[in-house]
Structure formats: C-alpha cells, structure tokens
Design an enzyme around this catalytic site. Structure first.
Site, PDB file in Angstrom:
ATOM      1  N   ALA A   1       0.989  -1.172  -0.095  1.00 27.45           N
ATOM      2  CA  ALA A   1      -0.018   0.072  -0.003  1.00 27.45           C
ATOM      3  C   ALA A   1       0.789   1.206   0.017  1.00 27.45           C
ATOM      4  O   ALA A   1       1.001   1.771  -1.072  1.00 27.45           O
ATOM      5  CB  ALA A   1      -0.788   0.180   1.328  1.00 27.45           C
ATOM      6  N   ARG A   2       1.206   1.741   1.248  1.00 24.71           N
ATOM      7  CA  ARG A   2       2.021   2.760   1.401  1.00 24.71           C
ATOM      8  C   ARG A   2       2.951   2.941   2.790  1.00 24.71           C
ATOM      9  O   ARG A   2       2.525   2.139   3.661  1.00 24.71           O
ATOM     10  CB  ARG A   2       1.389   4.101   1.422  1.00 24.71           C
ATOM     11  CG  ARG A   2       0.516   4.766   0.250  1.00 24.71           C
ATOM     12  CD  ARG A   2       1.784   5.171  -0.799  1.00 24.71           C
ATOM     13  NE  ARG A   2       1.054   5.584  -1.921  1.00 24.71           N
ATOM     14  CZ  ARG A   2       0.791   5.076  -3.025  1.00 24.71           C
ATOM     15  NH1 ARG A   2       1.064   3.837  -3.049  1.00 24.71           N
ATOM     16  NH2 ARG A   2       0.197   5.957  -4.093  1.00 24.71           N
TER      17      ARG A   2
ATOM     18  N   ASP B   1       6.528  -4.095  -0.369  1.00 25.96           N
ATOM     19  CA  ASP B   1       6.879  -3.239  -1.520  1.00 25.96           C
ATOM     20  C   ASP B   1       7.021  -1.622  -1.561  1.00 25.96           C
ATOM     21  O   ASP B   1       7.501  -1.133  -2.579  1.00 25.96           O
ATOM     22  CB  ASP B   1       5.740  -3.614  -2.653  1.00 25.96           C
ATOM     23  CG  ASP B   1       5.939  -3.110  -4.158  1.00 25.96           C
ATOM     24  OD1 ASP B   1       6.936  -3.308  -4.852  1.00 25.96           O
ATOM     25  OD2 ASP B   1       4.863  -2.188  -4.757  1.00 25.96           O
TER      26      ASP B   1
ATOM     27  N   GLU C   1      11.759   6.373  -0.106  1.00 27.33           N
ATOM     28  CA  GLU C   1      11.945   5.437  -1.264  1.00 27.33           C
ATOM     29  C   GLU C   1      12.810   6.384  -2.279  1.00 27.33           C
ATOM     30  O   GLU C   1      12.500   7.541  -2.354  1.00 27.33           O
ATOM     31  CB  GLU C   1      10.479   5.102  -1.938  1.00 27.33           C
ATOM     32  CG  GLU C   1       9.654   4.066  -1.077  1.00 27.33           C
ATOM     33  CD  GLU C   1       8.592   3.726  -1.804  1.00 27.33           C
ATOM     34  OE1 GLU C   1       8.169   4.321  -2.980  1.00 27.33           O
ATOM     35  OE2 GLU C   1       7.727   2.932  -1.140  1.00 27.33           O
TER      36      GLU C   1
ATOM     37  N   HIS D   1       8.911  -0.739  -4.967  1.00 30.82           N
ATOM     38  CA  HIS D   1       7.290  -0.290  -5.238  1.00 30.82           C
ATOM     39  C   HIS D   1       7.020  -0.457  -6.784  1.00 30.82           C
ATOM     40  O   HIS D   1       6.700   0.504  -7.504  1.00 30.82           O
ATOM     41  CB  HIS D   1       7.702   1.200  -5.063  1.00 30.82           C
ATOM     42  CG  HIS D   1       6.229   2.126  -4.795  1.00 30.82           C
ATOM     43  ND1 HIS D   1       6.133   2.817  -3.886  1.00 30.82           N
ATOM     44  CD2 HIS D   1       5.033   1.700  -5.376  1.00 30.82           C
ATOM     45  CE1 HIS D   1       4.875   3.349  -3.998  1.00 30.82           C
ATOM     46  NE2 HIS D   1       4.212   2.605  -4.564  1.00 30.82           N
TER      47      HIS D   1
ATOM     48  N   SER E   1       5.127  -3.273  -7.568  1.00 35.21           N
ATOM     49  CA  SER E   1       3.987  -4.067  -7.729  1.00 35.21           C
ATOM     50  C   SER E   1       2.514  -3.945  -8.693  1.00 35.21           C
ATOM     51  O   SER E   1       2.010  -4.660  -9.147  1.00 35.21           O
ATOM     52  CB  SER E   1       3.047  -4.562  -6.334  1.00 35.21           C
ATOM     53  OG  SER E   1       2.619  -3.179  -5.607  1.00 35.21           O
TER      54      SER E   1
END
Length: 320
Positions: free
Chosen positions: A230-231, A255, A260, A279, A281
């Site tokens: 998600a985040r 992910d 990031e 990140h 996905s």
C-alpha cells in the site's frame, strides 16, 4: 470562442490519443512528458491528466481554469486536496488499474515467504543445496486483507482458490463476495490474532497513517507473515523492523517503504525473513490502456455531456 483545453503530462500511444479525440474533436489536446508541449497552456486547461505533481502550484493559481483533475496513480495522498476542494475541482483517481498486477505480487510474496523461494535464490547464487527447513503451506490458512477495495477483492478471490479463510477490514464494514467476515477498521486488533497472513492494501489517509506499529505486530501470530503493497507510511517502519528482528512475526513481503528508494543503510536489506520489491507491484503492460479506456474516456464522455464523472471520484472527506 477559444478552444477548451485538455493536458496529459505523460506520453501516450497514438491509439489512445485518437480515442480521446473522438470524444472531444474540437478541443485543444496537449499530450507528452516534455513541459514545452503544454507549459504555457497550464492555466488554460479545463481538464488535466496528471502524472507528475510539479505543475500543481500553477494549476492551483487564481488564473487556472481547471475543473477536473485525473490522477495517473491510484493514490492521491500527495495531492493538496484541501486547496483542490476549495477550488471545487473534481478529482478522479486510477483506482482499480492495479488489481491484477498487485494481487499477483501479493501472492508472489506470500508464496515466496511460505516456500522460502527467496532463501533458495540466495542459495542458488552460492551453489548451496539445502532444504532450509521449508515446511509451511498456504492452503487452508487465514488471510486478513486490510483494505478491501479493488485490489483487496481480487486478492480475496484468488485466496479462495487456495481454500483460504478470508477476513476483511474496510472503513464501511460492507460485506463482499469472497470475504468470509468483514470488520470495520476500529476492530483491526481483533482480526490480527486470527491471521496467518496480513495483507495491507489501504490508501494512505490521516486515519491510516501509522496504523501498524508495535501493538499490531504483537497482536499477530508469531508464525504470521506481513505483506505491505500500500504505502510505507501506514507502518511505523522502525517498529516493524524490531518485530522482524525479534521474530515476533515470521516475516514480511514489502513493496513500499517510508523513504523510497529504500536507503542502503536500512536493516531491512539484510533480514533473512524479508522479501523486498522496489515499489513495482502495480507495474503492468496494460496500465495506460486501463487508465484511458476504463476510467478517463468513460468519465470524459460524462463530462462533455455536462454530467459529473462518476468513476473513481475522490471523496474529499475520506481523502481517497
């Protein structure tokens, strides 16, 4: 009368551009990553499909004619929603375009951790032949899907192919097919002890920020795996790292992260019970097609008929 203007600040294949032109043949349509294509027309744009947020200050200026903003991503947590609401701008998201690739990634992470594929990949690089104490199965286990939107629903559907019990958590508590029991978000801590896999698919809002921390990880089974696509800010990352180090949970497939790209000095890189993806996905060969054909064009047809777009319209009260 000057032409009405649409700006899309990313590159598109000609097939999608032509489909947009069919709907608004008389509009000024400016499309491309290069700011020189549309920079001097930003305040004239009535509709903007936005991939990069650097233009936000300009389109929020008093001179802007913006009426509708289509996000290229599902999340709108980086948008200045308060200012957009004050300017009465309609915002629509790309929610739903990721359901297939992200649900596939979720099960890749779950299966990888369960069958220790990440361990075997490392062993392959060193030519080590070892079973690594693999024993777990995913079949008949319990999955908790925290955030049952399009991604969560597709995940629940796949889970049923494995004979899994599916628990869901969503803001409304509304029941859904493939979800055995649905809970409201305030009952999260009742759900966690039941789960063998906890999968986070929530949007980032004021309500969900730092939803997972020490308390939630302690409420999980020590044998449970935590999956976050998600985040990163939904999780207190340092507290998750502690839980992983102390084996308070069995492992994690991640992910998304607080920062990031994930910094080189993050302990997560070296934890044996963690699988990291960058990140990625939601990446899919069909992304552009789904945004344009499934969301933007149907909404555009409504808009030119003087109707409010209805697909993925952002609720300013909820923040998504």
């Amino acid at each position: 009368m000057s032409k009405r203007t649409l700006i899309i600040n990313t590159d598109l294949e000609n097939q999608f551009i032509e489909k947009i032109k069919v709907v608004i043949p008389d509009w000024n349509i400016l499309i491309g990553k290069d700011p020189q294509i549309w920079q001097d027309q930003l305040t004239e744009a009535e509709i903007i499909v936005i991939r990069k947020n650097e233009i936000m200050d300009t389109i929020l200026s008093d001179q802007s004619k913006l009426k509708w903003l289509q996000s290229w991503s599902a999340g709108v947590n980086t948008f200045p929603l308060k200012q957009l609401e004050e300017k009465e701008v309609i915002v629509t998201s790309a929610n739903g375009v990721h359901a297939y690739p992200i649900s596939e990634t979720i099960f890749s992470l779950m299966l990888g951790l369960t069958r220790k594929l990440h361990t075997y990949v490392k062993q392959q690089q060193s030519k080590i032949w070892d079973e690594a104490d693999v024993s777990l199965e995913i079949h008949k286990k319990t999955i908790g899907i925290i955030g049952v939107g399009a991604i969560g629903l597709e995940t629940a559907k796949i889970a049923k192919a494995f004979g899994m019990k599916v628990l869901g958590v969503r803001h409304s508590g509304k029941t859904e097919e493939y979800v055995d029991t649905m809970y409201r978000i305030e009952h999260l801590n009742e759900v966690l002890p039941q789960c063998d896999y906890v999968v986070v698919t929530l949007p980032l809002t004021n309500e969900t920020k730092y939803l997972f921390g020490t308390e939630q990880f302690k409420n999980m089974k020590k044998s449970a795996f935590f999956i976050n696509i998600a985040r990163g800010q939904i999780v207190r990352e340092d507290e998750m790292i502690t839980a992983l180090k102390l084996k308070e949970i069995a492992g994690a497939g991640l992910d998304v992260f607080t920062v990031e790209p994930l910094p080189e000095n993050s302990p997560l890189w070296n934890l044996e019970n963690v699988i990291i993806t960058p990140h990625s996905s939601g990446i899919t060969e069909y992304y552009d097609q789904r945004v344009i054909e499934d969301i933007f064009i149907p909404n555009l047809k409504s808009y030119v008929d003087n109707k409010t777009p209805t697909i993925n319209i952002v609720d300013y009260r909820k923040g998504y």
